[in-house]
Write a protein that holds these residues in place. Sequence first.
Motif, PDB file in Angstrom:
ATOM      1  N   VAL A  94       0.811  -1.215   0.000  1.00 25.37           N
ATOM      2  CA  VAL A  94       0.000   0.000   0.000  1.00 25.37           C
ATOM      3  C   VAL A  94       0.840   1.259   0.000  1.00 25.37           C
ATOM      4  O   VAL A  94       0.413   2.278  -0.531  1.00 25.37           O
ATOM      5  CB  VAL A  94      -0.956   0.019   1.203  1.00 25.37           C
ATOM      6  N   VAL A  97       1.306   2.690  -3.321  1.00 24.43           N
ATOM      7  CA  VAL A  97       0.141   3.244  -4.014  1.00 24.43           C
ATOM      8  C   VAL A  97      -0.163   4.583  -3.374  1.00 24.43           C
ATOM      9  O   VAL A  97      -0.942   4.695  -2.448  1.00 24.43           O
ATOM     10  CB  VAL A  97      -1.064   2.286  -3.890  1.00 24.43           C
ATOM     11  N   ASP A  98       0.512   5.630  -3.863  1.00 24.86           N
ATOM     12  CA  ASP A  98       0.320   6.929  -3.204  1.00 24.86           C
ATOM     13  C   ASP A  98       0.059   8.016  -4.231  1.00 24.86           C
ATOM     14  O   ASP A  98       0.637   9.092  -4.186  1.00 24.86           O
ATOM     15  CB  ASP A  98       1.545   7.260  -2.343  1.00 24.86           C
ATOM     16  N   LEU A  99      -0.839   7.706  -5.148  1.00 21.31           N
ATOM     17  CA  LEU A  99      -1.193   8.701  -6.161  1.00 21.31           C
ATOM     18  C   LEU A  99      -1.789   9.948  -5.543  1.00 21.31           C
ATOM     19  O   LEU A  99      -1.808  11.010  -6.151  1.00 21.31           O
ATOM     20  CB  LEU A  99      -2.220   8.095  -7.116  1.00 21.31           C
ATOM     21  N   MET A 100      -2.342   9.810  -4.326  1.00 24.94           N
ATOM     22  CA  MET A 100      -3.037  10.924  -3.709  1.00 24.94           C
ATOM     23  C   MET A 100      -2.086  11.846  -2.968  1.00 24.94           C
ATOM     24  O   MET A 100      -2.508  12.754  -2.261  1.00 24.94           O
ATOM     25  CB  MET A 100      -4.085  10.399  -2.718  1.00 24.94           C
ATOM     26  N   ARG A 101      -0.773  11.593  -3.090  1.00 29.10           N
ATOM     27  CA  ARG A 101       0.162  12.436  -2.334  1.00 29.10           C
ATOM     28  C   ARG A 101       0.086  13.887  -2.814  1.00 29.10           C
ATOM     29  O   ARG A 101       0.034  14.161  -4.008  1.00 29.10           O
ATOM     30  CB  ARG A 101       1.580  11.906  -2.490  1.00 29.10           C
ATOM     31  N   GLY A 102       0.144  14.789  -1.855  1.00 34.54           N
ATOM     32  CA  GLY A 102       0.019  16.212  -2.198  1.00 34.54           C
ATOM     33  C   GLY A 102       1.284  16.779  -2.781  1.00 34.54           C
ATOM     34  O   GLY A 102       2.367  16.208  -2.634  1.00 34.54           O
TER      35      GLY A 102
ATOM     36  N   GLN B  93       5.609   2.482  10.413  1.00 33.61           N
ATOM     37  CA  GLN B  93       4.870   2.953  11.570  1.00 33.61           C
ATOM     38  C   GLN B  93       4.390   1.808  12.441  1.00 33.61           C
ATOM     39  O   GLN B  93       3.482   1.979  13.247  1.00 33.61           O
ATOM     40  CB  GLN B  93       3.690   3.808  11.126  1.00 33.61           C
TER      41      GLN B  93
ATOM     42  N   ARG C 763       0.319  21.215   1.876  1.00 27.89           N
ATOM     43  CA  ARG C 763       0.068  19.987   1.147  1.00 27.89           C
ATOM     44  C   ARG C 763       1.032  18.878   1.526  1.00 27.89           C
ATOM     45  O   ARG C 763       0.834  17.738   1.159  1.00 27.89           O
ATOM     46  CB  ARG C 763       0.121  20.242  -0.357  1.00 27.89           C
ATOM     47  N   GLN C 766      -0.164  15.744   3.161  1.00 25.67           N
ATOM     48  CA  GLN C 766      -0.941  14.790   2.355  1.00 25.67           C
ATOM     49  C   GLN C 766       0.041  13.782   1.763  1.00 25.67           C
ATOM     50  O   GLN C 766       0.547  13.962   0.682  1.00 25.67           O
ATOM     51  CB  GLN C 766      -1.647  15.564   1.246  1.00 25.67           C
ATOM     52  N   THR C 767       0.313  12.694   2.515  1.00 25.14           N
ATOM     53  CA  THR C 767       1.347  11.772   2.062  1.00 25.14           C
ATOM     54  C   THR C 767       0.835  10.756   1.075  1.00 25.14           C
ATOM     55  O   THR C 767       1.608  10.087   0.413  1.00 25.14           O
ATOM     56  CB  THR C 767       1.923  11.001   3.252  1.00 25.14           C
ATOM     57  N   GLY C 768      -0.489  10.555   1.023  1.00 22.19           N
ATOM     58  CA  GLY C 768      -1.024   9.529   0.140  1.00 22.19           C
ATOM     59  C   GLY C 768      -0.972   8.154   0.763  1.00 22.19           C
ATOM     60  O   GLY C 768      -1.267   7.168   0.097  1.00 22.19           O
ATOM     61  N   ARG C 769      -0.572   8.055   2.018  1.00 24.20           N
ATOM     62  CA  ARG C 769      -0.504   6.739   2.663  1.00 24.20           C
ATOM     63  C   ARG C 769      -1.688   6.578   3.600  1.00 24.20           C
ATOM     64  O   ARG C 769      -1.786   7.225   4.636  1.00 24.20           O
ATOM     65  CB  ARG C 769       0.787   6.602   3.444  1.00 24.20           C
ATOM     66  N   GLN C 772      -1.195   5.770   7.324  1.00 26.13           N
ATOM     67  CA  GLN C 772      -0.775   6.891   8.156  1.00 26.13           C
ATOM     68  C   GLN C 772      -1.985   7.708   8.594  1.00 26.13           C
ATOM     69  O   GLN C 772      -2.112   8.082   9.755  1.00 26.13           O
ATOM     70  CB  GLN C 772       0.168   7.766   7.339  1.00 26.13           C
TER      71      GLN C 772
END
Lengths: 102, 175, 799
Positions: A94, A97-102, B93, C763, C766-769, C772
């Motif tokens: 997972v 899969v971090d397409l949503m990272r800012g 984590q 922003r 906003q790590t996308g993880r 977290q």
Amino acid sequence: MVPLWMFLLVAAALFCIGTFAVLSRRNAIAILMGVELMLNAVNINLVAFWRYGTPETMMGQAFTAFVMVVAAAEAAVGLAIIIAVYRSRKSVVVEEVDLMRG
Amino acid sequence: MVELNAHTVVFAIFSIITLGGAVGVVWNRNLVSSSYWLIFSLFGVAGLFVLLSAPFLAAVQVLVYIGAVGILITFSVMLTRGMTQIKDVFNRQSAASGVVAVLLFVVLLVGVVLPVWGPSGALSSAPASDVVATTAELGVALVDGSQYVLPFELVSLLLTAALLGAIVIARDQDK
Amino acid sequence: MNFDANDMNFLPWLIPAAPLLAFFVIVLITNRARWLPGTAHEYSGDGQHPHYHGLLVPVVTDWGRVASIVVGMSGVVAAWLMSLVVVSNALGPNIELGKDVFASSIAWLATGQTTFSMRVMIDPLTTVMLVMVPLACTMIFIYSIGYMAHDPRQARFFALISLFAAAMLTLVVADNLLLLFVGWEVMGLCSYLLIGFWYEKDSAYQAAIKAFTTTRVADVVMLLGIAYLYTQTGTLSFREILYNEEVLHQLASTPALLIGSWGVSAAGLIGVFLIIGTVGKSAQFPLHVWLPDAMEGPTPVSAMIHAAAMVSAGIYAVIRMYPLFAAGGHPHQGDLTLPLMFMAVVGAVTALFAATIAVAQNDVKRVLAYSTISQLGFMMAALGIGGYVAATFHLITHAFFKALLFMASGAVIHGVEHGHQHGQGHGHNGHGHDDQGHEAHDSHDVQAEHGHEAHGHGHGGERPDAGLPDHSFDPQDMLNMGGMRKTMPVTFWTFLIGGLSLAGLPLVTAGFWSKDEILADAWYGLSHGYGAHTLVFVCLVLAATMTAFYTMRQLGLTFWGEPRTAAAKHAGLPVGPVSVSMTLPLIILAVLAVIAGYVGVHPDFPLFGALFSSNGNPFFNFVGPTLLEKPEKLAFDWVPVFFSFAAALGGIAVGYWVYWRKPLEAGQEDPAIKALGPVYDLLKNKYYFDELYERVFIRPSQWFATAVVSEFVDHGIIDGFLHLLARLANWIGEFFKALNLWLIDGVGDGIPKLIGDFGFWFRRIQTGRVQQYLLLVLIAALLIGVIFAISAGLLQAAG
């Protein structure tokens, strides 16, 4: 009979183990397994409260049944998503899969 | 505080199965083993359902979870086979997660369960009644117009939609 | 209300519901069109349609077309079957329908203190209509399957005629004027849509607008009447107004609004208003102008408008409201109220006037259109002199033979079109061309489908009378026909039966018996010396004679002699389902056009009376009780019978002598032109009514619109004011613009920059993880839980 709080204890423990799996595992399928554990903990709670509270009605059992159906639906959709992601990215980790990272 | 009778022993066994299986799920490196542990744990939950006088739910638990979801997960593990042996089982984590999980358990136990239902809790921890609704009554309740027929129909619709959705999502787009 | 389909009180609701449902199903579901390039197939016989060249046009898929036909048919057949159930119950031996009607009601609108109920009711008059309307509609539907078979918008057509049928049935079962008016107006809309069905054709589009506006003029007056009636009585229910002595008496004795001092009662004024509505709907003089133009629609629509629905609805409404019109008068004692007098005069004048025009028309459908106007005049006149039963009887028989005549004429036109193509080889050429197209694009789905349809077109003849303006051949012109008895025998025989029924051929046709009844009523008044009855009698006898004459003219020109053109020579219906669906209704209606008359034979009529009416006139005995005061039976009299015979046989004989003895040769002039001289021109141009209306109404209103409204009001006053406003707004705008650049832009640019900077910094969380996020959520939940526990503990400790 075993007192209610012991069932609640087992359920709480199961829930926390599931939570830990969800929070810490890298493999998406393992996370999904954690979710299943959490849902089962909830089911134990529901049935236990029903049994010790109002066993002559159907509320607890009916809710549990609905939770099971929703869990089954969740498992199906979740696994389908995992397979789709795996197909496109060759990975089910997972963190990758971090397409949503800012 | 707790009598040691057959009921208690059976409860203890199923609790150990449930929790032990759960720990197995979390700790196992190999996902195939993890999924077997999951099935084991869910079987324990089914046993707890039997103890709680819900034999129908226990049967459904075995059929749906062990029979269907377990197999589904096993299949998914195999379909994503490249991932069964990844090196790092846990993410960065994991330590924090462990602390939070334990804290959660403690808060639940100390903050909610024991003060309310515990041996000296505010509410009784014994069954309110020994009259238990039967599976036949559950069946009637699920399709009774004045009880759960609407949620029942909705949830069946949801299941259908989820299955169709799963097929659409998992289908190979290239073909 | 009890929702039980076996309950006769409830079933009437379902009758109009069936076709209405069909309408919605077709419109919403089955009318699925594909967009295909507009070609010869959809829009004309040869070549591209000028307006649609190269554009995509919607073409209903084969599936949608078939489904629409099935849905439309099932709607109307269901309505028909339910009507049969209702009718058979109504005719049951133990029911006295005049007193105890089938009725049920639901609350509809609350108006102030009163609640307006929507009610349906089946009384004898309704029953008679339910015998006729659904049956005629079903026949028309069956006919449309064949007639519209090659029209790309067949699904739309079925939707619209379903709505049409639903509106008509609503009107028939309605028990109050408002519900009747709803059906009435929906029908007006449907007639607009259907007359203009081939809206690519300018004339069809014009005719649709003409029909809509003409009937609208009348409808407004009718609505006035309805409103006035409601203010007077507080109800619009037929049962409460028409079958209530007190209400009728009160209406008849109240002086009318505004013109009460002239001796007009409220009932009289309301009656005249309602009759004007009918004058528009049933195309009576002087609002008849729309009906002949309505021939631009597809022929099943003409049949629908002329027989089953529309114009019958107008007559039905006046028959229904008759007790109101007659309130305060005794037509059988020569004491006619204002509405009755109005009806008698309008009806008699229309009957004669339209019959004279029909003599000089060459278009096969126009002759029928004028004959409809004329026959409706018969009914109006009959009602005006108190011939309640006779008018109803004629309405029914007329519907059968007129539906028959229209559909037969449609078959004739279809046949001639077919023959025209055959004669010119168009069908073959088109066929070969389309086949090539078909093969060339076989792999392409859309093209293949299209090619397939075009293929069907090559076989199946042409979309009838949809020719473009450049189509010089007129398949509706009777001068282009002749001799078609040989090429289209079934159509000939059925047309002949319908025509003779219209002409009133004595003893064997339905038209004779119903016209005879009307003349008997008129003669009764004439023999007592009543003026209105005399006028009606004279006009109707003349009109009946002319009717027989022009019917023979039409039959002679169309079917007798030798074909005058190649088209007529090759005329014929394509073999197959088209021909079956088009001829089957003709045969059924031909039977009805003969036997329908025998239900209303006067009991004292020699031989026939004893044969069919041994227990009294069955139609009279059934319909009569609809009225509160059962109409009196007239004694049998030889004089009107003699006139009926003379009018029908005389007209037929003259027609035979002129048009059958020496059939018209190709290119020969109509003998009527020489015989009638300038009168022929007058008749041919319909007494110049269209031109008169053009001068009196259309031109002045156009002048008013252009000179006064457009030039002075619009350009002068309104535009001037608007320009002033615009200039003012412009100045204000300039001021704000300056303000904007200085103040707003400064602030406006500053804030987004601030937000942008903040967002850029923010922003990073906003790590996308997902895990977290989840961990943070859980920590937050734990914190809240802890705070909650501590505060709860503190509270406990405190108190």
